[in-house]
Design a protein around this motif. Sequence first.
Motif, PDB file in Angstrom:
ATOM      1  N   HIS A 208      -9.773   5.912   6.806  1.00  0.00           N
ATOM      2  CA  HIS A 208      -8.609   6.622   7.420  1.00  0.00           C
ATOM      3  C   HIS A 208      -7.401   6.042   6.449  1.00  0.00           C
ATOM      4  O   HIS A 208      -7.226   5.076   5.751  1.00  0.00           O
ATOM      5  CB  HIS A 208      -8.285   6.225   8.750  1.00  0.00           C
ATOM      6  CG  HIS A 208      -8.350   4.707   8.960  1.00  0.00           C
ATOM      7  ND1 HIS A 208      -6.927   4.189   8.691  1.00  0.00           N
ATOM      8  CD2 HIS A 208      -9.040   3.558   9.385  1.00  0.00           C
ATOM      9  CE1 HIS A 208      -6.929   2.693   9.065  1.00  0.00           C
ATOM     10  NE2 HIS A 208      -8.420   2.472   9.436  1.00  0.00           N
ATOM     11  N   GLU A 209      -6.070   6.983   6.658  1.00  0.00           N
ATOM     12  CA  GLU A 209      -5.077   6.737   6.011  1.00  0.00           C
ATOM     13  C   GLU A 209      -4.135   5.880   7.010  1.00  0.00           C
ATOM     14  O   GLU A 209      -4.249   5.806   8.120  1.00  0.00           O
ATOM     15  CB  GLU A 209      -4.175   7.933   5.462  1.00  0.00           C
ATOM     16  CG  GLU A 209      -5.171   8.741   4.456  1.00  0.00           C
ATOM     17  CD  GLU A 209      -5.668   8.262   3.423  1.00  0.00           C
ATOM     18  OE1 GLU A 209      -4.662   7.329   2.757  1.00  0.00           O
ATOM     19  OE2 GLU A 209      -6.687   8.267   2.744  1.00  0.00           O
ATOM     20  N   ARG A 210      -3.210   5.280   6.454  1.00  0.00           N
ATOM     21  CA  ARG A 210      -2.063   4.439   6.996  1.00  0.00           C
ATOM     22  C   ARG A 210      -1.288   5.517   8.031  1.00  0.00           C
ATOM     23  O   ARG A 210      -0.859   6.449   7.455  1.00  0.00           O
ATOM     24  CB  ARG A 210      -1.008   3.774   6.134  1.00  0.00           C
ATOM     25  CG  ARG A 210       0.008   3.261   6.822  1.00  0.00           C
ATOM     26  CD  ARG A 210       0.969   2.394   5.665  1.00  0.00           C
ATOM     27  NE  ARG A 210       2.109   1.721   6.599  1.00  0.00           N
ATOM     28  CZ  ARG A 210       3.102   1.257   5.857  1.00  0.00           C
ATOM     29  NH1 ARG A 210       3.019   1.067   4.711  1.00  0.00           N
ATOM     30  NH2 ARG A 210       4.013   0.505   6.729  1.00  0.00           N
ATOM     31  N   GLY A 211      -1.167   5.250   9.172  1.00  0.00           N
ATOM     32  CA  GLY A 211      -0.419   6.008  10.389  1.00  0.00           C
ATOM     33  C   GLY A 211      -1.239   7.191  10.695  1.00  0.00           C
ATOM     34  O   GLY A 211      -0.736   7.890  11.479  1.00  0.00           O
ATOM     35  N   ALA A 216      -3.199   2.208  12.708  1.00  0.00           N
ATOM     36  CA  ALA A 216      -3.826   2.269  11.595  1.00  0.00           C
ATOM     37  C   ALA A 216      -2.661   1.813  10.813  1.00  0.00           C
ATOM     38  O   ALA A 216      -1.772   2.785  10.125  1.00  0.00           O
ATOM     39  CB  ALA A 216      -4.105   3.703  11.417  1.00  0.00           C
ATOM     40  N   ALA A 217      -2.172   0.426  10.435  1.00  0.00           N
ATOM     41  CA  ALA A 217      -1.234  -0.167   9.656  1.00  0.00           C
ATOM     42  C   ALA A 217      -1.679  -0.048   8.297  1.00  0.00           C
ATOM     43  O   ALA A 217      -0.580   0.051   7.558  1.00  0.00           O
ATOM     44  CB  ALA A 217      -1.127  -1.536  10.121  1.00  0.00           C
ATOM     45  N   GLN A 218      -2.701   0.455   7.782  1.00  0.00           N
ATOM     46  CA  GLN A 218      -2.931   0.561   6.274  1.00  0.00           C
ATOM     47  C   GLN A 218      -4.300   1.328   6.534  1.00  0.00           C
ATOM     48  O   GLN A 218      -4.876   1.518   6.967  1.00  0.00           O
ATOM     49  CB  GLN A 218      -3.100  -1.087   5.615  1.00  0.00           C
ATOM     50  CG  GLN A 218      -4.531  -1.706   6.404  1.00  0.00           C
ATOM     51  CD  GLN A 218      -4.674  -2.977   5.757  1.00  0.00           C
ATOM     52  OE1 GLN A 218      -3.609  -3.548   5.185  1.00  0.00           O
ATOM     53  NE2 GLN A 218      -5.782  -3.702   5.928  1.00  0.00           N
ATOM     54  N   ARG A 219      -4.424   1.602   4.860  1.00  0.00           N
ATOM     55  CA  ARG A 219      -5.403   2.521   4.525  1.00  0.00           C
ATOM     56  C   ARG A 219      -6.602   1.707   4.481  1.00  0.00           C
ATOM     57  O   ARG A 219      -6.680   0.763   4.034  1.00  0.00           O
ATOM     58  CB  ARG A 219      -5.031   3.140   3.294  1.00  0.00           C
ATOM     59  CG  ARG A 219      -6.358   4.150   2.700  1.00  0.00           C
ATOM     60  CD  ARG A 219      -6.398   4.731   1.449  1.00  0.00           C
ATOM     61  NE  ARG A 219      -7.224   5.879   1.099  1.00  0.00           N
ATOM     62  CZ  ARG A 219      -8.496   5.595   0.921  1.00  0.00           C
ATOM     63  NH1 ARG A 219      -8.972   4.345   0.697  1.00  0.00           N
ATOM     64  NH2 ARG A 219      -9.491   6.602   0.590  1.00  0.00           N
ATOM     65  N   ASN A 220      -7.784   2.229   5.001  1.00  0.00           N
ATOM     66  CA  ASN A 220      -9.017   1.613   5.138  1.00  0.00           C
ATOM     67  C   ASN A 220      -9.993   2.445   4.386  1.00  0.00           C
ATOM     68  O   ASN A 220      -9.880   3.832   4.926  1.00  0.00           O
ATOM     69  CB  ASN A 220      -9.792   1.105   6.581  1.00  0.00           C
ATOM     70  CG  ASN A 220      -9.006  -0.057   6.668  1.00  0.00           C
ATOM     71  OD1 ASN A 220      -8.343  -0.814   6.065  1.00  0.00           O
ATOM     72  ND2 ASN A 220      -8.640  -0.466   8.349  1.00  0.00           N
TER      73      ASN A 220
END
Length: 476
Positions: A208-211, A216-220
């Motif tokens: 997932h992307e940030r936001g 979702a505080a950062q990209r994972n």
Amino acid sequence: MSRVLVVDDDAAIRTVVAQALRRAGHEVITAETLAQLDRALATSMPDVLVSDVVLPDGDGIARMAEITARMPALPIIILSAQNTLTTAVRAAEVGAYEYLPKPFDLDDLTRAVSGALARGSVSASLPVSEDHALPLIGRSPAMQNVYRVIARVVSNDLTVLISGESGTGKELVARAIHDLGHRASAPFVAINMAAIPRELIEAELFGHERGAFTGAAQRNAGRFEQAAGGTLFLDEIGDMPMEAQTRLLRVLQSGEFTSVGGARTIRSDVRIVAATNRDLAVQVAAGLFREDLFYRLNVVPIALPSLRDRRQDVALLAPHFLEHAAAQGLPRRELADDAMAALAAHDWPGNVRELENLMRRLAVLARDEVIDAPTINALLGDRPVSSEVPDPGIAAAVRHLVDRIGSERSGALEDGTLYERVIGEVERPLIEMMLARHGQNQLRAARALGINRNTLRKRLDTLGIAVSGDEAGERS
């Protein structure tokens, strides 16, 4: 007439095999050593080579590799009493057309020879490990079939679907496929579909992307990215939500995906190995699993046997688990003959995992270094061991019933009626069976069921069961 060269140092096996092949219309030449094998190849070129692995003057498989390099068109059939995964993989590595563990059926051998004559050899290039480094243990016919399929799939990237009861070792098979294949140096990433909340499965798989969502505080990176170049193991695939199934199917079809909240297309370079303890065909029929995804996953099926279906392997597995426990610092233990007999007779509903856990408990709790049958039975909860195979159909029938109810309409599994409906389906045949057994006598049937007569009458009314006879046999 085709010519078959049979190499085995056991005179009885040479004789029986030669007779069977001659009856099938082949000319047969025999040899009992590698030296005789070399002379036979030099003087009379065979159409098929059938060879044992352990010969008096050397390793048969190692010599087969040399022969294949010189004569790539010569089909080779490997026979071996060393019925391990390593042997099956080594046979495939040298390009053997077929591997037959001893004891083998003569009809299987004659069919293999006919197939080899028709199709020629099939070559592969596989890395080989020693037995102690391999996680799969067992020499039963059921496990030999598993080994043979593994040996054939490690050299390619075909999708594999592993099925079997819980505790049979599905992840071990997935790891063997990865570790023995050309992707072994890349990651092996596993994800259990049943252990992840439905709303998070897509983010876990595809990242997932940030936001992209709250928190979702950062990209994972998802598991597909984490497994890049390697193997992605999708465990309990039957528990995957329908919406995630759709996205997975799209990835398998196109080889591309986007992360949750992302716009960039990411190319997928992973081998997919999936596993399930459910019958996916039943789930497809019930509308709980996509049919097109099922066929995408079921390219190479591997069905793992339950431990009760390969009881002879208990004698190999139990000492192995005790040795492994000792290597981890637990007390060293051994099994007496009566203990091994008790283990072999147990039904093992938890399969290999149950056996491993029992061995670890024994290592810690057993008073004596040599473990006997009473100690085994005590840790099994004083349950009597049985050589009879339990009927696995009850759990499957209940699962099928729940799947069927769920497919009837949306929300049928969450409307608060599931328990009553399932119990009603099971209760009806039970009550009818007891009434029939006791001549429609409600009083006797109620006693057999362990309920009072009024309760039975209420259940008869609720379930709409008509009772024949004189007032339902009220007189006792």
